[in-house]
Design a protein around this motif. Structure first.
Motif, PDB file in Angstrom:
ATOM      1  N   TYR A 142       5.738  -4.582   0.422  1.00 12.06           N
ATOM      2  CA  TYR A 142       4.397  -4.046   0.669  1.00 12.06           C
ATOM      3  C   TYR A 142       3.389  -5.182   0.766  1.00 12.06           C
ATOM      4  O   TYR A 142       3.536  -6.225   0.130  1.00 12.06           O
ATOM      5  CB  TYR A 142       3.953  -3.141  -0.493  1.00 12.06           C
ATOM      6  N   TYR A 185      -0.851  -5.289   0.202  1.00 14.52           N
ATOM      7  CA  TYR A 185      -2.115  -4.655  -0.142  1.00 14.52           C
ATOM      8  C   TYR A 185      -3.198  -5.722  -0.029  1.00 14.52           C
ATOM      9  O   TYR A 185      -2.920  -6.923  -0.058  1.00 14.52           O
ATOM     10  CB  TYR A 185      -2.108  -4.155  -1.599  1.00 14.52           C
ATOM     11  N   PHE A 197      -3.946  -0.258   0.542  1.00 13.69           N
ATOM     12  CA  PHE A 197      -2.616  -0.387   1.129  1.00 13.69           C
ATOM     13  C   PHE A 197      -2.733  -0.819   2.591  1.00 13.69           C
ATOM     14  O   PHE A 197      -3.552  -0.291   3.346  1.00 13.69           O
ATOM     15  CB  PHE A 197      -1.893   0.959   1.041  1.00 13.69           C
ATOM     16  N   SER A 216       3.999  -1.013   4.519  1.00 11.56           N
ATOM     17  CA  SER A 216       5.262  -1.091   3.786  1.00 11.56           C
ATOM     18  C   SER A 216       6.387  -1.375   4.776  1.00 11.56           C
ATOM     19  O   SER A 216       6.291  -1.028   5.959  1.00 11.56           O
ATOM     20  CB  SER A 216       5.546   0.196   3.008  1.00 11.56           C
ATOM     21  N   GLU A 254       5.608   2.446   6.762  1.00 13.02           N
ATOM     22  CA  GLU A 254       4.287   3.086   6.789  1.00 13.02           C
ATOM     23  C   GLU A 254       3.225   2.019   6.966  1.00 13.02           C
ATOM     24  O   GLU A 254       3.425   0.873   6.556  1.00 13.02           O
ATOM     25  CB  GLU A 254       4.002   3.828   5.473  1.00 13.02           C
ATOM     26  N   PHE A 304      -2.274  -9.049  -1.684  1.00 17.29           N
ATOM     27  CA  PHE A 304      -1.175  -8.929  -2.638  1.00 17.29           C
ATOM     28  C   PHE A 304       0.095  -8.480  -1.920  1.00 17.29           C
ATOM     29  O   PHE A 304       0.075  -7.528  -1.150  1.00 17.29           O
ATOM     30  CB  PHE A 304      -1.490  -7.892  -3.720  1.00 17.29           C
ATOM     31  N   GLU A 336      10.166   3.664  -9.378  1.00 17.44           N
ATOM     32  CA  GLU A 336       9.077   3.457  -8.440  1.00 17.44           C
ATOM     33  C   GLU A 336       8.170   2.307  -8.853  1.00 17.44           C
ATOM     34  O   GLU A 336       7.080   2.158  -8.343  1.00 17.44           O
ATOM     35  CB  GLU A 336       8.272   4.743  -8.302  1.00 17.44           C
ATOM     36  N   LEU A 394       6.467  -1.048  -8.857  1.00 17.83           N
ATOM     37  CA  LEU A 394       6.210  -2.138  -7.928  1.00 17.83           C
ATOM     38  C   LEU A 394       6.007  -3.432  -8.708  1.00 17.83           C
ATOM     39  O   LEU A 394       5.364  -3.444  -9.757  1.00 17.83           O
ATOM     40  CB  LEU A 394       4.956  -1.857  -7.105  1.00 17.83           C
TER      41      LEU A 394
END
Lengths: 111, 115
Positions: free
Chosen positions: B33, B35, B45, B48, B56, B91, B102, B104
Motif C-alpha cells: 500500500y 498512503y 489511501f 494497493s 484498488e 507512507f 489484517e 498493516l
C-alpha cells in the motif's frame, strides 16, 4: 463513504494522568476499528483493534471499546507515561482490506 | 520484529520534476500500500498492490502516479510531474496474505517537499 474523525491535538498531559482521545466514525455496515500509534521516527504500528460492537481492544494499558450506538472508538489509558508520547491514529476497515485513517492526534506527556 | 523500510526519509524536488519513492516491504508479505498525509490532514489511501497489479486505487491516484515492484523486493511510487500540492508525508505499508490477519506494517515515511 467511510470516514474517521479524531479530536485535534496536541494533547498535553503530565505523567500518570488519565488519557482520552476521542474518535468517531462514519461507515456502512459493521466495520472493524483500530488504533495505530506512531512513535517519533518510526512507522505507524497497530496498537489495538475491535471487530464487532461492544468489543474492547486493549494493549500496553490502552483500551478502546467499539460503541455502535454512538459510532465511537475512544482511546483511553489510566496512567500515561512519558514513553507514550506519540501520534495516535484511529482507523476503520469496511468491506475491503483498505483501512481509512483519521488525521492523528499528537500526545505529549511531561514528566 | 521485521519492518518496512522507506527511502529517502526526506526528498526535496522542483515542481514538474519526477520523483520515485522507494519501499522495501516485509519479505513474506504479499499486499502493498501507499498512503500519504498532507500536513494537518488525514492519512489518505492512494493505492494497493497485489499479485503484481493494482488492486484498488483512490481518486488521488491519477495518471501522474504509478507503482511498480521491479525486482521482487522493492515497491516504488513514482510521481511523473510533481505539483506543489503533492508535498506530503508518504507512507508505504505491507500485509500478510492471510485474510484473517489484517494488520498493516508501515514504514517511517518519506517527507516529500515540492518547491
Amino acid at each position: 463513504g467511510n470516514s474517521v474523525t479524531q479530536m485535534e491535538g496536541p494533547v498535553t498531559l503530565s505523567e500518570e494522568a488519565f488519557l482520552t482521545i476521542n474518535c468517531t466514525y462514519t461507515a456502512t455496515g459493521y466495520p472493524s476499528l483500530f488504533w495505530y500509534v506512531q512513535y517519533p521516527g518510526e512507522g505507524l504500528q497497530l496498537l489495538l483493534k475491535a471487530t464487532k460492537a461492544d468489543d474492547k481492544g486493549s494493549n500496553k494499558g490502552f483500551e478502546a471499546t467499539y460503541r455502535k450506538e454512538t459510532t465511537s472508538f475512544h482511546l483511553e489509558k489510566g496512567s500515561v507515561q512519558v514513553s507514550d508520547s506519540a501520534v495516535y491514529f484511529c482507523a476503520l476497515r469496511g468491506g475491503s482490506y483498505i483501512p481509512t485513517f483519521g488525521r492523528g492526534t499528537s500526545l505529549i506527556v511531561h514528566p | 520484529e521485521p519492518e518496512v523500510t522507506q527511502t529517502p526519509s526526506h526528498q526535496v524536488t522542483q515542481m514538474g520534476q519526477e520523483v520515485i519513492l522507494r519501499c522495501v516491504p516485509i519479505s513474506n508479505h504479499l499486499y502493498f500500500y501507499w498512503y500519504r498525509q498532507i500536513l494537518g490532514q488525514k492519512v489518505e489511501f492512494l493505492v494497493s498492490f497485489y499479485n503484481n497489479e493494482i488492486s484498488e486505487k483512490s481518486e488521488i491516484f491519477d495518471d501522474q502516479f504509478s507503482v511498480e515492484r521491479p525486482d521482487g523486493s522493492n515497491f516504488t511510487l513514482k510521481i511523473r510531474s510533481t505539483k506543489l500540492e503533492d508535498s506530503a508525508m508518504y507512507f508505504c505499508a505491507s500485509r500478510e496474505a492471510s485474510v484473517t490477519n489484517e494488520k498493516l506494517f508501515f514504514g517511517s515515511g518519506t517527507q516529500l517537499s515540492v518547491l
